[in-house]
Design an enzyme around this catalytic site. Structure first.
Site, PDB file in Angstrom:
ATOM      1  N   CYS A 120      66.317 121.798 -23.481  1.00 40.47           N
ATOM      2  CA  CYS A 120      67.696 121.427 -23.149  1.00 40.47           C
ATOM      3  C   CYS A 120      67.926 120.073 -23.789  1.00 40.47           C
ATOM      4  O   CYS A 120      67.098 119.158 -23.638  1.00 40.47           O
ATOM      5  CB  CYS A 120      67.923 121.360 -21.641  1.00 40.47           C
ATOM      6  SG  CYS A 120      69.558 120.738 -21.174  1.00 40.47           S
ATOM      7  N   HIS A 149      69.818 117.739 -23.089  1.00 37.59           N
ATOM      8  CA  HIS A 149      69.985 116.621 -22.154  1.00 37.59           C
ATOM      9  C   HIS A 149      68.648 115.954 -21.818  1.00 37.59           C
ATOM     10  O   HIS A 149      68.593 114.759 -21.525  1.00 37.59           O
ATOM     11  CB  HIS A 149      70.589 117.108 -20.823  1.00 37.59           C
ATOM     12  CG  HIS A 149      72.055 117.331 -20.851  1.00 37.59           C
ATOM     13  ND1 HIS A 149      72.637 118.337 -21.570  1.00 37.59           N
ATOM     14  CD2 HIS A 149      73.075 116.694 -20.212  1.00 37.59           C
ATOM     15  CE1 HIS A 149      73.946 118.309 -21.382  1.00 37.59           C
ATOM     16  NE2 HIS A 149      74.231 117.317 -20.568  1.00 37.59           N
ATOM     17  N   GLU A 194      74.055 113.749 -16.063  1.00 35.52           N
ATOM     18  CA  GLU A 194      75.489 113.596 -16.304  1.00 35.52           C
ATOM     19  C   GLU A 194      76.177 112.754 -15.225  1.00 35.52           C
ATOM     20  O   GLU A 194      77.303 112.308 -15.423  1.00 35.52           O
ATOM     21  CB  GLU A 194      76.151 114.962 -16.445  1.00 35.52           C
ATOM     22  CG  GLU A 194      75.643 115.729 -17.653  1.00 35.52           C
ATOM     23  CD  GLU A 194      76.698 116.547 -18.350  1.00 35.52           C
ATOM     24  OE1 GLU A 194      77.687 116.911 -17.687  1.00 35.52           O
ATOM     25  OE2 GLU A 194      76.533 116.818 -19.557  1.00 35.52           O
ATOM     26  N   ASP A 222      78.142 121.162 -28.171  1.00 42.15           N
ATOM     27  CA  ASP A 222      77.374 121.243 -26.935  1.00 42.15           C
ATOM     28  C   ASP A 222      78.350 121.427 -25.776  1.00 42.15           C
ATOM     29  O   ASP A 222      79.533 121.082 -25.886  1.00 42.15           O
ATOM     30  CB  ASP A 222      76.533 119.981 -26.710  1.00 42.15           C
ATOM     31  CG  ASP A 222      75.617 120.117 -25.497  1.00 42.15           C
ATOM     32  OD1 ASP A 222      74.737 120.995 -25.520  1.00 42.15           O
ATOM     33  OD2 ASP A 222      75.798 119.371 -24.529  1.00 42.15           O
ATOM     34  N   SER A 223      77.842 121.947 -24.675  1.00 43.91           N
ATOM     35  CA  SER A 223      78.686 122.110 -23.487  1.00 43.91           C
ATOM     36  C   SER A 223      79.059 120.764 -22.882  1.00 43.91           C
ATOM     37  O   SER A 223      79.993 120.682 -22.085  1.00 43.91           O
ATOM     38  CB  SER A 223      77.956 122.957 -22.440  1.00 43.91           C
ATOM     39  OG  SER A 223      76.737 122.336 -22.060  1.00 43.91           O
ATOM     40  N   CYS A 242      73.038 123.298 -28.268  1.00 43.85           N
ATOM     41  CA  CYS A 242      73.026 123.617 -26.836  1.00 43.85           C
ATOM     42  C   CYS A 242      72.149 124.839 -26.669  1.00 43.85           C
ATOM     43  O   CYS A 242      72.421 125.890 -27.268  1.00 43.85           O
ATOM     44  CB  CYS A 242      74.455 123.900 -26.364  1.00 43.85           C
ATOM     45  SG  CYS A 242      74.608 124.527 -24.677  1.00 43.85           S
TER      46      CYS A 242
END
Length: 276
Positions: free
Chosen positions: A194, A196, A160, A12-13, A75
């Protein structure tokens, strides 16, 4: 001839792929896994196709050097902007016996079956939305389904920066969900496109009418991986099985460890690496 064996790679990024890895390890705990977050270069969502492809390919090559025969791009942005090119252009040359899979196709194969109205909402990064990957893939499996998309550029930064539980996050959750529903009042299913976004799941669900269901990708991807390994024993036999997970980041490992627990659900130990 000796067959190279190694862990399953999960990429993942940043941190989001840990929500997918969490579901994968719950379903398939017997395998070894190696996770890489490209935190030094995140976010990918606002970057160009060429940049995301370049970064993702570098990370895939790193996994191959670590002995991985199978890499999961956990991702959505990397899956949307880089996966197909890597599969078609790079793998036949650099690693014809290795495989790279993404998260978009498994989600597209199932999402239409959740909806009664045949109106589905996709919430993702700007890059994922701009790629049109979800409407194109869903159309292949569910030609009668209409897909409505909404970019949510503030959600990843909020998560984040550990602001996703605060009141400021409520504003942006409400803003983007309202913008999506304004496109179609018939939407009854929303896919969080996504990895996240599961950290905002309860806020998203609370901001929506009760008849709308919110779908997360982790379980879908885990089940898809299980089926893939059953269908491809030539790949499965190359995956080592000691139930070990290792974690790497391209940024500060101490910071990664602090944040990663939110996504993975338990403390982890990470190592910092350089990608070039």
């Amino acid at each position: 001839m000796q067959t190279e064996k190694g862990p399953i790679g999960v990429f993942d990024s940043g941190y989001g792929g840990l929500t997918v890895l969490k579901e994968i390890t719950a379903l398939l705990p017997q395998y070894n896994y190696i996770y890489l977050g490209d935190n030094a270069r995140t976010p990918y969502g606002s970057r160009s196709f060429e940049t995301v492809y370049h970064y993702t390919l570098q990370c895939v090559e790193w996994f191959f050097k670590k002995g991985c025969s199978l890499v999961i791009l956990a991702c959505n942005t990397a899956s949307a902007k880089a996966l197909r090119t890597i599969q078609q252009k790079n793998l036949p040359i650099i690693a014809p016996n290795k495989r790279v899979l993404g998260v978009i196709r498994p989600s597209a194969e199932l999402i239409g079956s959740f909806s009664k109205t045949k109106h589905i909402g996709i919430m993702g990064t700007q890059g994922t939305v701009n790629s049109q990957s979800y409407p194109l893939e869903i159309q292949k499996y569910f030609p009668d389904v209409r897909v409505w998309q909404q970019a949510c550029p503030m959600w990843v930064p909020l998560i984040e920066n550990s602001e996703h539980m605060n009141a400021g996050a409520d504003y942006f959750v409400k803003k983007y969900t309202q913008q999506l529903l304004a496109q179609s009042a018939a939407i009854d299913t929303i896919l969080l496109a996504c990895t996240h976004y599961p950290l905002l799941y309860h806020k998203i669900e609370a901001a929506l009418p009760s008849h709308i269901q919110v779908i997360m990708q982790g379980g879908i991807v885990a089940n898809s991986l299980q089926n893939y390994l059953l269908r491809h024993p030539e790949i499965e036999e190359k995956c080592t099985k000691n139930g070990v997970q290792s974690f790497f980041t391209t940024d500060d490992s101490a910071i990664f460890e602090q944040q990663a627990g939110l996504f993975y659900g338990q403390p982890i130990q990470a190592w910092q690496i350089e990608i070039s």
